[in-house]
Motif scaffolding. Structure first.
Motif, PDB file in Angstrom:
ATOM      1  N   UNK A 163       0.978  -1.386   0.227  1.00  0.00           N
ATOM      2  CA  UNK A 163      -0.343   0.126   0.024  1.00  0.00           C
ATOM      3  C   UNK A 163       1.009   1.504   0.146  1.00  0.00           C
ATOM      4  N   UNK A 164       1.232   1.923  -0.890  1.00  0.00           N
ATOM      5  CA  UNK A 164       1.310   3.165  -0.987  1.00  0.00           C
ATOM      6  C   UNK A 164       3.422   3.050  -1.529  1.00  0.00           C
ATOM      7  N   UNK A 165       3.399   1.982  -1.596  1.00  0.00           N
ATOM      8  CA  UNK A 165       4.908   1.530  -2.241  1.00  0.00           C
ATOM      9  C   UNK A 165       5.771   2.223  -3.149  1.00  0.00           C
ATOM     10  N   UNK A 166       4.651   2.994  -4.517  1.00  0.00           N
ATOM     11  CA  UNK A 166       4.807   4.174  -4.824  1.00  0.00           C
ATOM     12  C   UNK A 166       5.324   5.556  -4.545  1.00  0.00           C
ATOM     13  N   UNK A 167       4.820   6.112  -3.218  1.00  0.00           N
ATOM     14  CA  UNK A 167       5.569   7.148  -2.786  1.00  0.00           C
ATOM     15  C   UNK A 167       7.145   6.853  -1.653  1.00  0.00           C
ATOM     16  N   UNK A 168       6.352   5.927  -0.846  1.00  0.00           N
ATOM     17  CA  UNK A 168       8.128   5.487   0.130  1.00  0.00           C
ATOM     18  C   UNK A 168       8.618   4.594  -0.481  1.00  0.00           C
ATOM     19  N   UNK A 169       8.829   3.738  -1.586  1.00  0.00           N
ATOM     20  CA  UNK A 169       9.314   2.771  -1.520  1.00  0.00           C
ATOM     21  C   UNK A 169      11.318   2.753  -1.301  1.00  0.00           C
ATOM     22  N   UNK A 170      11.361   1.776  -0.679  1.00  0.00           N
ATOM     23  CA  UNK A 170      13.074   2.115  -0.151  1.00  0.00           C
ATOM     24  C   UNK A 170      13.748   1.625  -1.563  1.00  0.00           C
ATOM     25  N   UNK A 171      14.583   2.179  -1.710  1.00  0.00           N
ATOM     26  CA  UNK A 171      15.467   1.943  -2.828  1.00  0.00           C
ATOM     27  C   UNK A 171      17.115   1.448  -1.556  1.00  0.00           C
ATOM     28  N   UNK A 172      17.792   0.552  -2.205  1.00  0.00           N
ATOM     29  CA  UNK A 172      18.910  -0.064  -1.570  1.00  0.00           C
ATOM     30  C   UNK A 172      20.118   1.082  -2.011  1.00  0.00           C
ATOM     31  N   UNK A 173      20.136   1.378  -3.022  1.00  0.00           N
ATOM     32  CA  UNK A 173      21.521   2.804  -3.065  1.00  0.00           C
ATOM     33  C   UNK A 173      21.236   3.911  -1.635  1.00  0.00           C
ATOM     34  N   UNK A 174      20.198   4.254  -1.122  1.00  0.00           N
ATOM     35  CA  UNK A 174      20.115   4.856   0.177  1.00  0.00           C
ATOM     36  C   UNK A 174      20.510   4.501   1.048  1.00  0.00           C
ATOM     37  N   UNK A 175      20.753   3.146   1.569  1.00  0.00           N
ATOM     38  CA  UNK A 175      21.137   3.242   2.860  1.00  0.00           C
ATOM     39  C   UNK A 175      20.022   1.944   3.290  1.00  0.00           C
ATOM     40  N   UNK A 176      18.815   1.612   3.147  1.00  0.00           N
ATOM     41  CA  UNK A 176      17.800   1.422   2.961  1.00  0.00           C
ATOM     42  C   UNK A 176      17.923   0.085   3.462  1.00  0.00           C
TER      43      UNK A 176
END
Length: 157
Positions: free
Chosen positions: A120-133
């Motif tokens: 739900x809402x992943x388009x907004x809060x999608x964690x990307x690995x390049x930011x250390x998430x």
């Protein structure tokens, strides 16, 4: 309303005055205790004070809108933790109420009851690995691994 720079704060004050006029025309009142300001904490935001009906609006560090937690730093840690918690609660509910663990049934259960909480809402809060998430990504994947272990014949994967 998103304001790009601090010099545009007059636009927000004008908008608030328009809302006050709207209140008087339509004889409807805003509940000032439910109106809040969320200052984004980057780009040297001056943290201006805003008023509605001569009441200073409360400043909030994070707000929940349409089920998504938005923080003043635009970090999504709390949102992802909430998604993982809800999905894990749903897995526990499934464990208590479903005795059949066949692959076809569990796949449908996963798609209907677990995956919506994770996406739900992943388009907004999608964690990307390049930011250390990586820890956030691994917590989301742990829900999937936990559910996979419940399926007959897949518990050893």
């Amino acid at each position: 309303k998103l304001i790009g720079n601090a010099s545009s704060c007059g636009n927000i004050k004008d908008d608030l005055e328009q809302l006050e006029k709207w209140e008087k025309i339509w004889l409807l009142k805003f509940n000032e205790s439910k109106c809040k300001v969320l200052h984004l904490r980057f780009n040297h935001n001056p943290l201006n004070e805003y008023t509605l009906n001569n009441n200073v609006l409360e400043v909030s560090e994070q707000e929940k809108d349409l089920g998504i937690i938005i923080s003043d730093t635009l970090l999504w840690n709390d949102q992802i933790k909430q998604c993982v918690t809800k999905a894990n609660q749903m897995i526990c509910w499934i464990l208590r109420n479903y005795t059949l663990r066949e692959k076809s049934v569990m796949l449908r259960v996963y798609k209907a009851l677990i995956r919506p909480h994770l996406e739900y809402g992943v388009q907004l809060w999608n964690p990307s690995p390049e930011h250390g998430n990586w820890s956030l990504i691994l917590s989301l994947e742990s829900v999937q691994r936990r559910f996979t272990r419940l399926i007959d014949g897949m518990g050893q994967l």
